[in-house]
Design a protein around this motif. Structure first.
Motif, PDB file in Angstrom:
ATOM      1  N   ASN A   9       0.824  -1.211   0.000  1.00 28.56           N
ATOM      2  CA  ASN A   9       0.000   0.000   0.000  1.00 28.56           C
ATOM      3  C   ASN A   9       0.862   1.266   0.000  1.00 28.56           C
ATOM      4  N   THR A  61      -6.941   5.601   1.654  1.00 27.09           N
ATOM      5  CA  THR A  61      -7.210   4.202   1.989  1.00 27.09           C
ATOM      6  C   THR A  61      -8.312   3.616   1.126  1.00 27.09           C
ATOM      7  N   CYS A  62      -9.381   4.373   0.901  1.00 26.33           N
ATOM      8  CA  CYS A  62     -10.536   3.881   0.149  1.00 26.33           C
ATOM      9  C   CYS A  62     -10.925   4.917  -0.912  1.00 26.33           C
ATOM     10  N   ILE A  98      -3.340  -2.854  -3.616  1.00 27.56           N
ATOM     11  CA  ILE A  98      -3.573  -3.955  -2.688  1.00 27.56           C
ATOM     12  C   ILE A  98      -2.774  -5.151  -3.173  1.00 27.56           C
ATOM     13  N   GLN A 146      -4.460 -10.103   0.626  1.00 29.99           N
ATOM     14  CA  GLN A 146      -4.754  -9.034   1.578  1.00 29.99           C
ATOM     15  C   GLN A 146      -6.267  -8.827   1.651  1.00 29.99           C
ATOM     16  N   ILE A 166      -9.445  -6.652   2.533  1.00 28.90           N
ATOM     17  CA  ILE A 166      -9.832  -5.246   2.678  1.00 28.90           C
ATOM     18  C   ILE A 166     -11.090  -5.186   3.541  1.00 28.90           C
ATOM     19  N   THR A 167     -10.984  -4.542   4.697  1.00 28.80           N
ATOM     20  CA  THR A 167     -12.138  -4.450   5.603  1.00 28.80           C
ATOM     21  C   THR A 167     -12.371  -3.025   6.095  1.00 28.80           C
ATOM     22  N   GLN A 168     -11.522  -2.080   5.703  1.00 25.40           N
ATOM     23  CA  GLN A 168     -11.558  -0.757   6.304  1.00 25.40           C
ATOM     24  C   GLN A 168     -12.504   0.213   5.603  1.00 25.40           C
ATOM     25  N   CYS A 169     -13.110  -0.202   4.466  1.00 28.67           N
ATOM     26  CA  CYS A 169     -13.912   0.727   3.666  1.00 28.67           C
ATOM     27  C   CYS A 169     -15.392   0.595   3.979  1.00 28.67           C
ATOM     28  N   ASN A 227     -15.261   2.365  -4.588  1.00 27.45           N
ATOM     29  CA  ASN A 227     -13.898   2.282  -4.082  1.00 27.45           C
ATOM     30  C   ASN A 227     -13.032   1.656  -5.171  1.00 27.45           C
ATOM     31  N   PHE A 272      -9.160   0.116  -6.364  1.00 24.69           N
ATOM     32  CA  PHE A 272      -7.884  -0.483  -5.973  1.00 24.69           C
ATOM     33  C   PHE A 272      -7.160  -0.943  -7.241  1.00 24.69           C
TER      34      PHE A 272
END
Length: 586
Positions: A424, A458-459, A469, A473, A475-478, A487, A489
């Motif tokens: 990232n 981040t998002c 990404i 990995q 992705i849970t933060q969005c 979003n 990536f």
């Protein structure tokens, strides 16, 4: 500076399973020239090999059929026959031959022109092409013939991949030549490739005895139909007496116009095949003197190769022949050796004679990259040199294969170093592009970690700000808060099969996942690697041959809104000996 990039589009993402339907007219064609004017001036023969992912890549509809629809916008006219053989993967490889009439309001995957059923056909079989050419000659005779080869292309290895009836094999260049030579025509006036990477010296030399002109692209072509058939056919209907040279020139012009209209980067050229004997003889001289006279300055040969430009649209094992000759002339010692200098200049003048028209359109048009019109096979690594098949080409007579062997034995070129931003953009390393791809990083040529990696949002909600990404990995933060929120990536995928999982969002919500090869493809041209089912997504995609950087879009299609979990994992690759990564899909 030359770089080794991915080759996508023609050998990139392939969806593991697809669905769709095929709408066809039920009218039959009894054959014959319907122009009531005796023998036509021109017969256009489109060979549409749709038994592969091109049959579903246009938002789950066929690019091959769309090309035929563009022909229907003009239709057969007095003095001009248009005949299209179209095969479809979704009908078990069934092929139909259409006499193209004018129909200007077709629905997707629909052709209203009359047709005859040819049954299931292997479009990679030269006998299928030969049969089609014979049918056109018998039923639509003309004074001049244009053959359009419409499908995937790989350059000198061939075109027309058939995944239904041909096991994924391709129509090789010797087979394409033999199909024309052994047909009732024996020779066509123009061969037009709507296929990737076919503008090569090797291809043109192979076809020089069975066609007068060739039109083709040096790049991997965009996942969009830019053949522009409606444009050049519209011109031809008003100029049916046009010479083969005039029509070939007009086709090349209009392909560039179509690319610009659709804002798609591409190249296209017209090649005069009558000049290929002269050019190829000069390639033979050039290859020999580079070895005999340049042997003491091999580092300059390698340096000249490394200085030729390459983009993400190029095959890294191919090189623009005109530019390489120009780079040889820029080397401090080689340029002073008469034999080398004269041979390089002869290459340039030979290409100028063989390529009456070449044009490149770049989008966005801020970094133009002209092309001379003809690539040549020029790998830098032994793994890229399929010598056993390469020497089956007639181009073997130039002895270029012997120069390649010498070049590769001498070490080819050393992979260039650059900055690799990964994790990232939190981590940085100086390494090769291939090593950066292994880290799932974003590689930049010519700089090091003294130029910091830019920290991304981040998002991000826009393609231009896509955040990197990695495979494996989660992705849970969005979090989504409104409909149509996005979003973005990006991820580098090496050859293999990958599982995409999107879930853990609120009950009743519907989020979708799409992939793109470049931001300019959004929103109309996603790849076939996508999931847009109702509810959670869980699908697999395969990357073939070369690493590819993919843009990933997560879209909030339907409320309620909230967070989600997203994961890309490589199937069959188990972390630390454990199970394949997974998320709890609900």
């Amino acid at each position: 500076m030359r770089k080794s990039f991915r080759v996508f589009l023609c050998s990139g993402l392939v969806l593991a399973a697809v669905a769709g339907f095929f709408l066809l007219s039920c009218s039959k064609d009894d054959g014959g020239d319907d122009n009531n004017s005796g023998t036509a001036q021109w017969t256009i023969m489109m060979y549409g090999a749709g038994n592969n992912n091109l049959d579903v890549s246009n938002n789950n509809t066929s690019f091959i059929i769309q090309d035929a629809q563009d022909m229907e916008k003009v239709g057969s006219q007095a003095g001009m026959n248009i005949v299209a053989m179209v095969a479809s993967m979704r009908t078990g490889g069934q092929a139909k031959v259409y006499h193209i009439e004018q129909h200007t309001a077709e629905l997707p995957d629909s052709l209203s022109s009359p047709w005859i059923d040819k049954g299931s056909k292997d479009m990679s079989d030269p006998a299928t092409l030969r049969e089609f050419i014979n049918y056109c000659k018998a039923n639509y005779p003309a004074q001049k013939y244009l053959l359009v080869v419409d499908d995937h292309g790989a350059g000198w290895p061939g075109s027309c991949s058939d995944e239904m009836n041909g096991g994924g094999g391709m129509l090789t260049m010797p087979e394409l030549k033999s199909a024309i030579a052994q047909s009732d025509l024996q020779h066509v006036d123009i061969v037009t490739f709507h296929a990737c990477l076919m503008a090569m010296a090797e291809v043109a030399y192979e076809l020089r005895s069975v066609a007068s002109y060739m039109t083709a692209c040096q790049f991997t072509m965009p996942m969009q139909n830019i053949l522009g058939a409606d444009l050049w056919l519209g011109w031809l209907k008003d100029n049916t007496g046009a010479s083969p040279a005039d029509l070939a020139h007009k086709i090349a012009e209009k392909v560039r116009v179509a690319a610009e209209n659709k804002q798609k980067t591409s190249h296209y050229a017209m090649i005069d095949l009558s000049q290929m004997q002269t050019l190829s003889a000069r390639v033979g001289t050039f290859s020999n003197v580079l070895v005999t006279e340049g042997g003491q300055h091999w580092n300059e040969v390698q340096h000249a190769w490394s200085q030729t430009h390459a983009t993400q649209y190029d095959n890294p094992a191919y090189c623009d022949l005109r530019e390489f000759a120009n780079k040889i002339l820029a080397e401090p010692t080689l340029s002073t050796i008469n034999l080398v200098r004269n041979a390089a200049n002869d290459i340039i003048s030979g290409i100028n004679g063989a390529v009456p028209y070449t044009a490149t359109y770049f989008y966005p048009p801020d970094q133009p990259m002209p092309r001379g019109g003809l690539n040549i096979h020029f790998p830098s690594q032994l793994a890229q040199f399929d010598s056993s098949n390469y020497v089956t080409l007639e181009f073997r007579a130039t002895n270029w294969h012997a120069f390649l062997s010498t070049f590769l034995r001498a070490g080819g070129t050393q992979p260039e170093q650059g900055r690799c931003c990964y994790n990232n953009n939190a981590s940085c390393a100086v390494n090769t592009q291939a090593e950066c791809a292994q880290l799932g990083g974003n590689w930049t040529q010519g700089i090091d970690c003294n130029t910091p990696c830019q920290q991304a949002t981040t998002c991000p909600a826009a393609c231009a700000q896509a955040v990197q990404i990695s495979v494996g990995q989660t992705i849970t933060q969005c979090t989504f808060t409104a409909q149509a929120t996005e979003n973005w990536f990006y991820v580098t995928l090496n050859p293999g099969t990958f599982r995409f999982q999107l879930g853990n969002f609120p009950n009743g919500a519907d989020y979708d996942c799409y992939t793109f090869l470049q931001c300019s493809d959004y929103p109309n041209s996603p790849t076939t690697c996508r999931g847009d089912a109702v509810g959670p997504e869980d699908f697999t995609c395969t990357v073939q041959n070369s690493p590819v950087q993919v843009l990933v879009l997560i879209n909030a299609y339907q409320a309620p809104y909230g967070g989600y979990a997203f994961l890309i994992s490589q199937t069959g690759v188990l972390p630390d000996g454990g199970d394949e990564p997974t998320i709890a899909i609900r």
